[in-house]
Scaffold this active site. Structure first.
Site, PDB file in Angstrom:
ATOM      1  N   ARG A   1       0.833  -1.208   0.000  1.00  0.00           N
ATOM      2  CA  ARG A   1       0.000   0.000   0.000  1.00  0.00           C
ATOM      3  C   ARG A   1       0.865   1.254   0.000  1.00  0.00           C
ATOM      4  O   ARG A   1       0.558   2.238  -0.680  1.00  0.00           O
ATOM      5  CB  ARG A   1      -0.947  -0.029   1.214  1.00  0.00           C
ATOM      6  CG  ARG A   1      -2.091  -1.040   1.003  1.00  0.00           C
ATOM      7  CD  ARG A   1      -2.710  -1.461   2.314  1.00  0.00           C
ATOM      8  NE  ARG A   1      -3.885  -2.306   2.128  1.00  0.00           N
ATOM      9  CZ  ARG A   1      -3.865  -3.611   1.824  1.00  0.00           C
ATOM     10  NH1 ARG A   1      -2.700  -4.236   1.658  1.00  0.00           N
ATOM     11  NH2 ARG A   1      -4.979  -4.303   1.692  1.00  0.00           N
TER      12      ARG A   1
ATOM     13  N   ASP B   1      -4.301 -15.577   6.760  1.00  0.00           N
ATOM     14  CA  ASP B   1      -3.022 -16.096   6.264  1.00  0.00           C
ATOM     15  C   ASP B   1      -2.323 -16.999   7.290  1.00  0.00           C
ATOM     16  O   ASP B   1      -1.365 -17.698   6.959  1.00  0.00           O
ATOM     17  CB  ASP B   1      -2.091 -14.940   5.883  1.00  0.00           C
ATOM     18  CG  ASP B   1      -2.586 -14.199   4.644  1.00  0.00           C
ATOM     19  OD1 ASP B   1      -3.359 -14.795   3.863  1.00  0.00           O
ATOM     20  OD2 ASP B   1      -2.219 -13.022   4.467  1.00  0.00           O
TER      21      ASP B   1
ATOM     22  N   LYS C   1      -6.096 -19.219  -2.351  1.00  0.00           N
ATOM     23  CA  LYS C   1      -4.817 -18.535  -2.079  1.00  0.00           C
ATOM     24  C   LYS C   1      -3.737 -19.060  -3.032  1.00  0.00           C
ATOM     25  O   LYS C   1      -4.047 -19.654  -4.052  1.00  0.00           O
ATOM     26  CB  LYS C   1      -4.443 -18.735  -0.607  1.00  0.00           C
ATOM     27  CG  LYS C   1      -5.461 -18.129   0.360  1.00  0.00           C
ATOM     28  CD  LYS C   1      -5.476 -16.626   0.291  1.00  0.00           C
ATOM     29  CE  LYS C   1      -6.533 -16.041   1.221  1.00  0.00           C
ATOM     30  NZ  LYS C   1      -6.669 -14.600   1.059  1.00  0.00           N
TER      31      LYS C   1
ATOM     32  N   ARG D   1       3.461 -19.697   2.507  1.00  0.00           N
ATOM     33  CA  ARG D   1       2.926 -19.937   3.861  1.00  0.00           C
ATOM     34  C   ARG D   1       2.979 -21.431   4.213  1.00  0.00           C
ATOM     35  O   ARG D   1       3.140 -21.792   5.372  1.00  0.00           O
ATOM     36  CB  ARG D   1       1.503 -19.403   3.985  1.00  0.00           C
ATOM     37  CG  ARG D   1       1.390 -17.927   3.608  1.00  0.00           C
ATOM     38  CD  ARG D   1       0.879 -17.053   4.726  1.00  0.00           C
ATOM     39  NE  ARG D   1       0.905 -15.662   4.325  1.00  0.00           N
ATOM     40  CZ  ARG D   1       1.795 -14.759   4.707  1.00  0.00           C
ATOM     41  NH1 ARG D   1       2.747 -15.079   5.557  1.00  0.00           N
ATOM     42  NH2 ARG D   1       1.746 -13.516   4.276  1.00  0.00           N
TER      43      ARG D   1
HETATM   44  C1  S3P Z   1      -4.158  -9.058   1.766  1.00  0.00           C
HETATM   45  C2  S3P Z   1      -5.420  -9.552   1.971  1.00  0.00           C
HETATM   46  C3  S3P Z   1      -5.714 -10.972   2.138  1.00  0.00           C
HETATM   47  C4  S3P Z   1      -4.456 -11.774   2.459  1.00  0.00           C
HETATM   48  C5  S3P Z   1      -3.306 -11.402   1.577  1.00  0.00           C
HETATM   49  C6  S3P Z   1      -2.974  -9.932   1.741  1.00  0.00           C
HETATM   50  C7  S3P Z   1      -3.966  -7.602   1.596  1.00  0.00           C
HETATM   51  O1  S3P Z   1      -6.253 -11.490   0.929  1.00  0.00           O
HETATM   52  O2  S3P Z   1      -4.735 -13.150   2.333  1.00  0.00           O
HETATM   53  O3  S3P Z   1      -2.162 -12.165   1.889  1.00  0.00           O
HETATM   54  O4  S3P Z   1      -2.826  -7.115   1.721  1.00  0.00           O
HETATM   55  O5  S3P Z   1      -4.956  -6.918   1.341  1.00  0.00           O
HETATM   56  P1  S3P Z   1      -7.825 -11.451   0.619  1.00  0.00           P
HETATM   57  O6  S3P Z   1      -8.208 -10.049   0.409  1.00  0.00           O
HETATM   58  O7  S3P Z   1      -7.962 -12.267  -0.633  1.00  0.00           O
HETATM   59  O8  S3P Z   1      -8.489 -12.092   1.792  1.00  0.00           O
END
Ligand code: S3P
Length: 423
Positions: free
Chosen positions: A26, A310, A337, A384
């Site tokens: 981000r 996760d 995932k 993971r």
């Molecule tokens: C993430 C959101 C999650 C997570 C991923 C990172 C993020 O995914 O599993 O490792 O940084 O917004 P989902 O939005 O598919 O749940």
């Protein structure tokens, strides 16, 4: 790379957990959308955030890297790239960038590796299309061909609690006419909302909706804290490896991320938060964990799931060391995932001797089992799973082999070095 892991005793010491992956993505993406100079300290060394960084550079942001300090100079306006934008293994890069690129005045193509090209993109294409985006794909899979359009805000209720989908729509909302309103079944991680708000975006809550309006962003100054999803492997190792005592420093404990702490407490594990503080709107603290031989199985489901999504593979390993039954439910999205994490986790932990079975939306684990090991396991090219198997190997009677351990570099290249420091 194949890695052999041997039984271990007494993991002891204090370590700093590396930079949060979600915040790193981000920080670099949002900085590229802000006019001026942003300074990001402690940017992740993982491959996934670097996919985001490289794409932002391709789109015209001037990015200087000095170790883990990243300086982003941007006009706030992205430029068309003549090449495809390669997201590698990173779902976060592809889904967040799909939101950004849908609202630009140029076209783009987002591509990914084999695993990412199999992951579902309908969840972002559908709402983006309602906003007026023009995205073509092969049956909702990458590559995504995005034709930039003037977007219009929508009111959207998502059936899945996904921070990637939420962030995609909020980012598209930054470029849309009229307000964009987004609601999800359970709160997913809220780093996007916190960071965009700190950068001056017009983002606010209205009842259960998160609302965003077209905004200009201010540059960002951030020192990214440690990733609880990386800390999770040390938390579980500390709880199950005899005579361990570990302190993990500088972890993001945002309540939308830290469900694993609640689970460990409910299981009866010896865990304590130290020195809790606020850093750039995120809750940060240190974690102390001690070996806990008398934990109990629990039920894990409902609104806690997005806060530990996760961590579920390594939590299922922890459950093998709890007395009684642990039921993990409401986690069907784990099948979408980097691997189908319900199938891959169950299959590999069964090989080690765990009493674990899959259900359509989770797993049932009966404990406490002593893991025999002495087998060859596979990461399924999933970081993971590779790290979960490493922690499992620390308590197996006989050594185990992990095929494809190099996938750890997707999120946590420092993983082995930090474990060695505790031995
Ligand atoms: C993430 C959101 C999650 C997570 C991923 C990172 C993020 O995914 O599993 O490792 O940084 O917004 P989902 O939005 O598919 O749940």
């Amino acid at each position: 790379m194949n890695l052999t892991v041997k039984k271990s005793f007494k993991l002891n010491g204090e370590i700093e957990i590396p930079s949060d992956k979600s915040l790193s993505h981000r920080a670099v993406i949002f900085s590229s959308l802000a006019k001026g100079k942003s300074v990001i300290q402690n940017f992740s060394k993982g491959q996934d955030p670097h996919s985001s960084l490289e794409i932002c550079a391709q789109l015209g942001a001037d990015i200087i890297q000095n170790g883990q300090t990243i300086i982003v100079n941007s006009t706030g306006i992205l430029k068309k790239s003549s090449d495809n934008l390669y997201c590698g293994n990173s779902g976060t890069t592809m889904r967040l960038m799909a939101g950004v690129l849908s609202g630009q005045n140029f076209d783009s193509v987002l591509t990914g590796d084999e695993s990412l090209s199999k992951r579902p993109m309908k969840r972002v294409i559908e709402p983006l299309s309602l906003m007026g985006a023009k995205i073509s794909s092969d049956n909702f899979h990458a590559p995504l061909n995005i034709k930039g359009e003037q977007l219009t805000g929508i009111t959207y209720e998502s059936k899945i609690a996904s921070a990637q989908v939420k962030s995609c729509i909020l980012l598209a909302g930054l470029f849309a006419d009229e307000v964009t309103k987004y609601k999800e079944i359970y709160p997913s991680r809220n780093h996007t909302e916190i960071m965009l708000s700190n950068m001056g975006a017009n983002i606010y809550n209205d009842n259960d909706y998160i609302c965003i309006e077209k905004s200009e962003l201010r540059p960002l100054e951030i020192n990214i804290c440690g990733d609880i999803s990386s800390a999770a492997y040390f938390i579980v190792a500390g709880l199950i490896v005899p005579d361990s005592r570990i302190i993990l420093k500088n972890i993001d404990l945002n309540p939308t991320r830290s469900g694993i702490i609640e689970v460990v407490k409910q299981m009866g594990g010896d865990i304590e938060i130290l020195d809790q503080r606020d850093v750039c709107g995120e809750v940060v603290g240190d974690i102390r964990i001690e070996y806990s031989p008398y934990m109990k199985g629990i039920e894990i489901g409902g609104k806690i799931i997005p806060t530990l999504i996760d961590e579920l593979p390594v939590i299922s390993l922890l459950a093998t060391q709890c007395e009684g039954q642990t039921v993990i439910k409401d986690s069907q999205d784990l099948r979408n995932k980097e691997s189908d994490r319900i199938t891959t986790t169950v299959c590999e932990l069964q090989k080690l001797g765990a009493d674990i079975d899959q259900t359509p939306d989770g797993m049932i684990i009966n404990g406490k089992t002593s893991l025999k090991g002495g087998v060859e396991t596979d990461s399924y090219k999933d970081h993971r799973l590779a790290m979960t198997l490493y922690v499992a190997g620390l308590i197996c009677k006989k050594e185990i082999l992990i095929n494809g351990f190099e996938w750890v570099n997707i999120s946590f290249p420092e993983f082995l070095k930090l474990f060695e420091r505790l031995k």
